[in-house]
Design a protein around this motif. Sequence first.
Motif, PDB file in Angstrom:
ATOM      1  N   ARG A  55      26.600  74.663  19.087  1.00  0.00           N
ATOM      2  CA  ARG A  55      25.423  74.407  19.943  1.00  0.00           C
ATOM      3  C   ARG A  55      25.497  75.275  21.211  1.00  0.00           C
ATOM      4  O   ARG A  55      24.503  75.858  21.628  1.00  0.00           O
ATOM      5  CB  ARG A  55      25.419  72.913  20.333  1.00  0.00           C
TER       6      ARG A  55
ATOM      7  N   ASP B 119      20.210  82.099  22.554  1.00  0.00           N
ATOM      8  CA  ASP B 119      18.782  81.883  22.839  1.00  0.00           C
ATOM      9  C   ASP B 119      18.436  82.373  24.243  1.00  0.00           C
ATOM     10  O   ASP B 119      17.388  82.989  24.465  1.00  0.00           O
ATOM     11  CB  ASP B 119      18.434  80.389  22.750  1.00  0.00           C
TER      12      ASP B 119
ATOM     13  N   THR C  36      26.180  78.981  30.962  1.00  0.00           N
ATOM     14  CA  THR C  36      25.035  79.294  30.107  1.00  0.00           C
ATOM     15  C   THR C  36      23.726  79.070  30.872  1.00  0.00           C
ATOM     16  O   THR C  36      22.804  79.877  30.788  1.00  0.00           O
ATOM     17  CB  THR C  36      25.083  78.420  28.824  1.00  0.00           C
TER      18      THR C  36
ATOM     19  N   LEU D 290      21.783  71.271  28.584  1.00  0.00           N
ATOM     20  CA  LEU D 290      22.985  71.908  29.139  1.00  0.00           C
ATOM     21  C   LEU D 290      23.257  71.425  30.567  1.00  0.00           C
ATOM     22  O   LEU D 290      24.401  71.206  30.956  1.00  0.00           O
ATOM     23  CB  LEU D 290      22.822  73.438  29.135  1.00  0.00           C
TER      24      LEU D 290
ATOM     25  N   ALA E  90      22.874  78.219  22.150  1.00  0.00           N
ATOM     26  CA  ALA E  90      22.146  78.155  23.431  1.00  0.00           C
ATOM     27  C   ALA E  90      22.344  79.455  24.201  1.00  0.00           C
ATOM     28  O   ALA E  90      21.390  80.016  24.763  1.00  0.00           O
ATOM     29  CB  ALA E  90      22.641  76.973  24.256  1.00  0.00           C
TER      30      ALA E  90
ATOM     31  N   THR F 118      16.566  72.958  25.828  1.00  0.00           N
ATOM     32  CA  THR F 118      17.983  73.354  25.705  1.00  0.00           C
ATOM     33  C   THR F 118      18.646  73.416  27.083  1.00  0.00           C
ATOM     34  O   THR F 118      19.752  72.915  27.289  1.00  0.00           O
ATOM     35  CB  THR F 118      18.081  74.745  25.023  1.00  0.00           C
TER      36      THR F 118
END
Lengths: 142, 324
Positions: free
Chosen positions: A27, A34, A94, A61, A31, A57
Amino acid sequence: MFDPITAALIRAAPALDGLDLEGLPKRLTSAFADIVSARIRLRGEAYDRVSPELTETLNELRRLAAAHEAYVALLPERENRAAAAFVAASAHQTCMLARSRTNGVSRIDATTVAPEVCATLLFLVAEANADAAECAKRIIPD
Amino acid sequence: MRSTPSTSRSIAESRNSPSRRSPDARSLERHRKLICRSLLTTDGGRRGRAGEPRRHTKSPLTLTPIDHLGLCHGWAWTIQDESILAERVARVAVGQYRHVARILAGANVPSPGASTDHAANAIKLLTVAPGNDPWHRDGWVFQTLSWIAAQQMGPGAVTRPPQILKADKGFDGMQLELAADGKSVTAVIVFEDKATDNARKTIREEVWPGIVALEAGERVSELTHQTTAMLEAQQRLDPALDIDTAISNILWKEVRRYRVSITVNDTHLDNTARAGLFKGFDESAPGDAKRRRAETIHLPELRKWMSAFAGRAIDHVKAMTVYV
């Protein structure tokens, strides 16, 4: 992609309702991909044009970073503290990718600490020194 | 040479004796005695030991429930005793919020004094500097009233200490809502406190956009860090606190409520008008109505009232200044 040892560390993070720990390394990787792809696509354009899926998303996060950071801060004796720290730092990192760097210096004050500072410290807690060094490059001193 | 205890005491006494004090200190002392005398002779509170201000055990605010079905719920605050309220605000201004919290929780404890340094800082906090607008001073006073109202609600929540700087950064106030057993945290409550002459405009143009931004994930690191600090403090007080559930509820599931407190004038006094004031709350913070708390206090001439009230609080600060 995370190497098998790091993936195992991520899977050892504290459980949260509805969070698939087994699938968490994948995941985080997707992410990251993406967000990088959205950055390329939106190059120079406003980030408020990101898709609803990516917004979702990013929200997940953010919550992941907040919850695991709190575990690290509040439960120093916890056996999976390093795993919580690594997951929180990775989630912060991220999210930071999706942020445009127009905010100036890395903020630290009585109410908050900039995510790049948090992520660097969290990587250090997780003994991921190379990741901490990489993350520290985003810190802009006053 | 080491002083004996009695020598130390006599030196301290002589240092604080009226003849050794500066004219300012003597004036402050005279003022303190005057205020103490008035506090000891007015309404029905208890007397402390000889020479102490009376112990206030009465609630300074009356909280009346309001319910705008589906839109929001909360309490209307009415000032029960302005002098007691000013004394509470004065104590918060000198840094004695823990004492105020204990009193509001029903403890009957003697009131501590304040040092001249604390008093000077408090007076500065309660005074509008020449050439400045009163917004910051009034905002701080109102935040403190809001904190007092929150404390008066009794157990069931942990309230963050009040801010001690005018226009301090961070949220106006925060609370952790506790489960019935007091061992787990079920939600975080974010305060929006506004002292304003134009309630509807302030709500529409400042409060709702602020809540919408929070709902969209803005200021999340601020919220996380302040929440974590509150949990850490609470964990020290109660090692049995269920931290895992607290983190899961307030940071992972983001169980969050908003408490909007605002000053109103005659326009928003009745129930229908008050409901109109909070129109749009359910769009800014969607979901169950328990997410939306709305609190009001009727202060028709806000700036004039704040000025007089701050003056009254300053009188109390001077009255509680007992040592240098």
